[in-house]
Scaffold this active site. Structure first.
Site, PDB file in Angstrom:
ATOM      1  N   GLY A 216      41.473  34.701 -14.288  1.00 47.52           N
ATOM      2  CA  GLY A 216      41.734  35.089 -15.175  1.00 47.52           C
ATOM      3  C   GLY A 216      41.964  34.116 -16.245  1.00 47.52           C
ATOM      4  N   SER A 217      42.672  34.263 -17.534  1.00 39.98           N
ATOM      5  CA  SER A 217      42.383  33.239 -18.245  1.00 39.98           C
ATOM      6  C   SER A 217      43.759  31.835 -18.090  1.00 39.98           C
ATOM      7  CB  SER A 217      43.531  34.271 -20.016  1.00 39.98           C
ATOM      8  OG  SER A 217      42.504  35.538 -20.175  1.00 39.98           O
TER       9      SER A 217
END
Length: 483
Positions: A216-217
């Site tokens: 993810g981020s």
């Protein structure tokens, strides 16, 4: 002697010669092989005829041995706080073999390692019972407890590293299991083994080392590193990227609900603070798949690591343009272990230097140190200048961004949140990630990666900042307090 008797005599002579050759072959050529064959029960009986050496954490044994009843195997393994330490120790079972440190350093722990020959000779001459050696780990007990307690009933993992040395300070995985319940060879041990293997929650899987997740981020720090290293971007200059960003060769757009106006043409620092999808997808596309792979590999992706337990390979793949853009924000086919993301964070905190991760400080014989681990630098992920810029950006995330739940008064903390989509059409609850580093006045830092694989929280309440950051904060606090 008539001809038939002569033939019989020759035949018998040949048989005797063949028998003598075979006997000598077995006694001399195959002696060691037969002696050490795992199916030779006498080998197993000798193996369990004395207590096993121990695995040590901060001077305290987290393993032990106990005498058994009703078996010719005299001693079996025991574990103290087995569920807490299983991701580190692994198991040693009379019936089901060993894993992790128990298996890798079995020779030291049993006393059979060739490096302990002198000790065995002294024991034999003095009549002293045979002793195994000890495996002394780098783990921090308070940090391990904080990680395990923080994960609680949630499925997930924590990895913490000393950025300056690569020493692993915490390695937690939940749900876990107590290796003591399968250490023997009784029917009860067999029943426990079957139950553990049938458990859909896979408690014997080491999620910190052997499970990969979409990062993810949190992966945006790697994309930011690629941006800085390319020379095309600076942290406080507008990237020029409009939000939302249309993926190349596609009509699909990436943005951030409610934040597109702030992310539009944001600086690199602001894009990391707000976790702007458009910015980092565009940068990944601009840098290109080949250079993104090179940047990932400088942090340790696309290879296995041995700590000394073998880790799963974290992957940044060769891919087409739209997939590469999404991989730049930690989605698509981008996969990472918690240990790998802790290595990424550690390298940034260590001014770009990547240290080899390890969790065994030394191997001890009964009378001396057999082997001492020395910290080893294995590469440079990014220049010191760019690493310091990325540190500033990550510290902004904690001071005034999505990572505020990791703030520690009087301590410099840098971090990055991540909420990774998963399941077909993003149907499953997302992974909640947080990576961070912390350093106090002594300047001795710690790097942590946390992933929460699932949660009872409502889907809309699942976030790296909300679920994973508080766990990372507690682990960092525990380590800094101990220093």
């Amino acid at each position: 002697m008539n001809k038939p008797l002569r033939r019989i005599a020759i035949f018998c002579g040949v048989l005797i010669m063949a028998l003598l050759v075979r006997v000598n072959w077995v006694q001399f050529v195959q002696a060691d092989e037969l002696k050490n064959d795992s199916k030779n029960r006498r080998v197993a009986i000798e193996r369990y005829s004395h207590p096993r050496g121990n695995i040590i954490v901060e001077g305290r044994a987290v393993t032990g041995s106990t005498e058994t009843d009703g078996s010719d195997f005299q001693f079996k393994r025991t574990y103290k706080d087995g569920e807490l330490w299983a991701p580190v120790t692994g198991r040693s079972s009379q019936a089901f073999g060993g894993t992790q440190l128990e298996e890798i350093h079995d020779g030291i722990l049993t006393g059979n390692d060739d490096r302990l020959f002198f000790n065995r000779t002294i024991d034999m001459l003095t009549g002293k019972p045979k002793e195994g050696g000890n495996v002394v780990t780098t783990l921090n007990a308070k940090a391990q407890e904080a990680a395990f307690k923080g994960l609680g009933e949630k499925k997930g993992a924590v990895a913490a590293i000393d950025p300056q040395t690569g020493a692993v300070l915490a390695l937690a995985s939940t749900p876990s299991f107590d290796p003591s319940v399968i250490a023997g060879n009784s029917q009860k041990d067999a029943d426990n083994w079957v139950a553990l293997n049938k458990d859909e929650e896979t408690p014997m899987l080491n999620r910190a080392l052997r499970q990969t997740y979409a990062p993810g981020s949190t992966y945006k720090v790697v994309t930011a590193a690629a941006a800085l290293e390319s020379g095309k971007y600076d942290m406080d200059r507008s990237t020029g990227v409009e939000s939302p960003f249309r993926l190349p060769q596609s009509t699909h757009e990436l943005g951030n609900t409610g934040l597109d106006s702030q992310c539009d043409k944001a600086t690199l620092r602001e894009a990391l603070r707000l976790s702007c999808n458009a910015t980092f997808a565009s940068i990944s596309d601009d840098v290109g798949n080949e250079e993104m792979i090179k940047q990932a590999e400088r942090f340790g992706f696309n290879q296995e690591h041995f700590v000394p337990v073998r880790t799963a390979e974290s992957v940044y793949p060769e891919d087409n343009a739209p997939q590469n853009a999404q991989a730049g924000i930690g989605q698509a086919s981008n996969r990472a272990t918690p240990l790998q993301m802790a290595m990424v964070t550690a390298a940034i905190a260590n001014d770009g230097k990547v240290m080899k991760p390890y969790m065994v400080d030394r191997l001890e014989g009964p009378r001396s140190v057999v082997e001492q681990t020395k910290p080893e630098e294995v590469g440079e992920a990014l220049s010191a200048e760019n690493a310091k810029k990325l540190q500033e950006m990550m510290e902004t995330v904690v001071e005034d961004g999505t990572g505020s739940n990791a703030r520690i008064p009087g301590v410099t903390v840098g971090g990055k949140t991540g909420t990774a989509q998963r399941g077909e059409e993003n149907s499953a609850n997302p992974y909640a990630w947080f990576i961070s580093y912390a350093k106090n006045d002594s300047g001795s830092p710690v790097a942590v990666a946390v992933v929460v694989e699932d949660s009872d929280a409502a889907r809309g309440d699942i976030s790296g900042g909300g679920l994973a950051a508080p766990i990372a904060k507690d682990v960092m606090n525990a380590i800094l307090d101990s220093k």
